[in-house]
Design a protein around this motif. Sequence first.
Motif, PDB file in Angstrom:
ATOM      1  N   ILE A  11      21.235  24.696 -35.446  1.00 43.06           N
ATOM      2  CA  ILE A  11      21.091  24.153 -34.212  1.00 43.06           C
ATOM      3  C   ILE A  11      21.580  22.829 -33.818  1.00 43.06           C
ATOM      4  N   GLY A  14      21.695  17.827 -29.465  1.00 43.25           N
ATOM      5  CA  GLY A  14      22.022  18.031 -27.997  1.00 43.25           C
ATOM      6  C   GLY A  14      21.764  19.440 -27.600  1.00 43.25           C
ATOM      7  N   VAL A  15      21.255  20.348 -28.264  1.00 44.64           N
ATOM      8  CA  VAL A  15      20.801  21.822 -27.955  1.00 44.64           C
ATOM      9  C   VAL A  15      19.260  21.659 -28.068  1.00 44.64           C
ATOM     10  N   ARG A  16      18.406  22.605 -27.239  1.00 43.86           N
ATOM     11  CA  ARG A  16      17.015  22.577 -27.332  1.00 43.86           C
ATOM     12  C   ARG A  16      16.747  24.266 -27.513  1.00 43.86           C
ATOM     13  N   LEU A  17      15.888  24.589 -28.213  1.00 41.15           N
ATOM     14  CA  LEU A  17      15.761  25.976 -28.707  1.00 41.15           C
ATOM     15  C   LEU A  17      13.991  26.244 -28.142  1.00 41.15           C
ATOM     16  N   ASP A  18      13.676  26.984 -27.555  1.00 42.82           N
ATOM     17  CA  ASP A  18      12.285  27.495 -27.360  1.00 42.82           C
ATOM     18  C   ASP A  18      11.951  28.952 -27.537  1.00 42.82           C
ATOM     19  N   GLY A  19      11.018  29.042 -28.436  1.00 42.38           N
ATOM     20  CA  GLY A  19      10.620  30.296 -28.644  1.00 42.38           C
ATOM     21  C   GLY A  19      10.512  30.609 -30.091  1.00 42.38           C
ATOM     22  N   ASP A  20      10.623  31.784 -30.616  1.00 41.22           N
ATOM     23  CA  ASP A  20      10.134  32.155 -32.190  1.00 41.22           C
ATOM     24  C   ASP A  20      11.707  32.536 -32.720  1.00 41.22           C
ATOM     25  N   LEU A  21      12.117  31.561 -33.504  1.00 36.67           N
ATOM     26  CA  LEU A  21      13.387  31.568 -34.239  1.00 36.67           C
ATOM     27  C   LEU A  21      13.174  32.390 -35.638  1.00 36.67           C
ATOM     28  N   GLU A  32      16.671  19.976 -30.818  1.00 37.02           N
ATOM     29  CA  GLU A  32      15.053  20.143 -30.617  1.00 37.02           C
ATOM     30  C   GLU A  32      14.732  21.620 -30.778  1.00 37.02           C
TER      31      GLU A  32
ATOM     32  N   THR B 145      14.058  36.644 -28.891  1.00 36.16           N
ATOM     33  CA  THR B 145      12.759  36.126 -28.955  1.00 36.16           C
ATOM     34  C   THR B 145      12.724  34.497 -28.622  1.00 36.16           C
ATOM     35  N   TYR B 146      14.012  33.955 -28.335  1.00 32.93           N
ATOM     36  CA  TYR B 146      13.883  32.453 -28.045  1.00 32.93           C
ATOM     37  C   TYR B 146      15.329  32.354 -27.076  1.00 32.93           C
ATOM     38  N   THR B 147      15.035  31.192 -26.409  1.00 33.57           N
ATOM     39  CA  THR B 147      16.139  30.454 -25.638  1.00 33.57           C
ATOM     40  C   THR B 147      16.998  29.361 -26.247  1.00 33.57           C
ATOM     41  N   THR B 149      19.277  25.962 -24.744  1.00 32.81           N
ATOM     42  CA  THR B 149      19.822  25.538 -23.721  1.00 32.81           C
ATOM     43  C   THR B 149      20.469  24.137 -23.973  1.00 32.81           C
ATOM     44  N   GLN B 151      21.439  20.156 -23.811  1.00 35.39           N
ATOM     45  CA  GLN B 151      20.801  19.088 -23.121  1.00 35.39           C
ATOM     46  C   GLN B 151      21.875  18.275 -22.374  1.00 35.39           C
ATOM     47  N   ARG B 152      23.156  18.530 -22.828  1.00 32.93           N
ATOM     48  CA  ARG B 152      24.327  17.957 -22.028  1.00 32.93           C
ATOM     49  C   ARG B 152      25.519  18.986 -21.895  1.00 32.93           C
TER      50      ARG B 152
END
Lengths: 125, 244
Positions: A11, A14-21, A32, B145-147, B149, B151-152
């Motif tokens: 990961i 500069g990349v954001r992850l949301d959820g269950d990895l 993040e 199960t996840y996303t 994105t 940040q730039r």
Amino acid sequence: MAKGTGTETIIAHGVRLDGDLVAEGDLIIEGEVHGTVKTQGDLRIGEQALVEADIEAGNALVSGAIRGNILVRGKLELLPSSSMTGDVVTDVLAIGPGAQMNGCISMGADATPKGKKRVAETPEE
Amino acid sequence: MYCYVYDEALQDRRFERELAQIETRLTDLGIAGKIARLALFRDANELIRDEIRGGVTTVVAVGNDMTLRRVLDAVGERKTVVALLPIGPQGAMTELLGMPTGVAACDVLSARIIESLDVGEVNGKRFLQSVHIEERADFVVDHGTYTTTPQRKASVEVRNFAAPDDAGMQSPIDERLSLILRVPKFSLFSKKASIGIVPFSTLRISYETNVTALVDGERLNGKDFVFRVIPNALRVVTGKTRKF
């Protein structure tokens, strides 16, 4: 900057992850992550990483910030730049000089998690 | 039965001698077959499919990566074996597949070492190598199960099989594709990128506005791209020096 070897998940910063990895092999986090993280392999959290998640890993090397509970079946190493807020369950623990650790530590074969609730969800008193 | 699909560029006289040597060698090895020539106004898909319907079991793209690409499009989901016989200027596939150029490739063809490679698919369009999308900040990757994105601004590459680079080497036989995100990092002295790599079977990338994706070099426009891997979809003749 991590370079892929073809068997790991990275990961990027500069990349954001949301959820269950759930990673299939080794996992490197430099960005993040918010949610939960699981891997049977090794976990590395980079210096600029922010992880607000409950974590399960085989081994872990941390130089960034974690807010959540962590379960490491092998060795957990907190490097001097790391910051850990949450409970730790591990077999072997190494804390470098300057690392920040706030939470309960359980170690060895009798260790049990102190609860699944993330620190971020705990209501402020 | 073999069918040799000649790239239209091979009509140039400078390839005449080499082609003659190759045809002689193929005959000596007992793997000579029908020759089909691609032409500008000729439908390559129909040409190759006719040959497969006629009983051809191995289609050899004589030329380069683009010739192989056209053969792959025509072969589609069939289990026909595909091969590359490199002549002239080459792309990355020659080295990746371990195929020498020119007459030397005939012996590798004859040895018939066949590997089953994964193939990627994006919005129904198949690709063997990779899909590239330009740097943008307005996209979301849905892994189920996840996303994730950015940040730039970040560029997107979905890779099945490509030459090793800053993202390392991904295997075309692991039943996975790799999502590679490159987020530029700027400093006074250099422009590097932070690279993220996530192996996956299926995922969806959604943009706020239309973008152009390059699918093995061919353009595909859209806002939503659904990727999936098709494991062991392509049977290819490879050499011993293949890169996987």
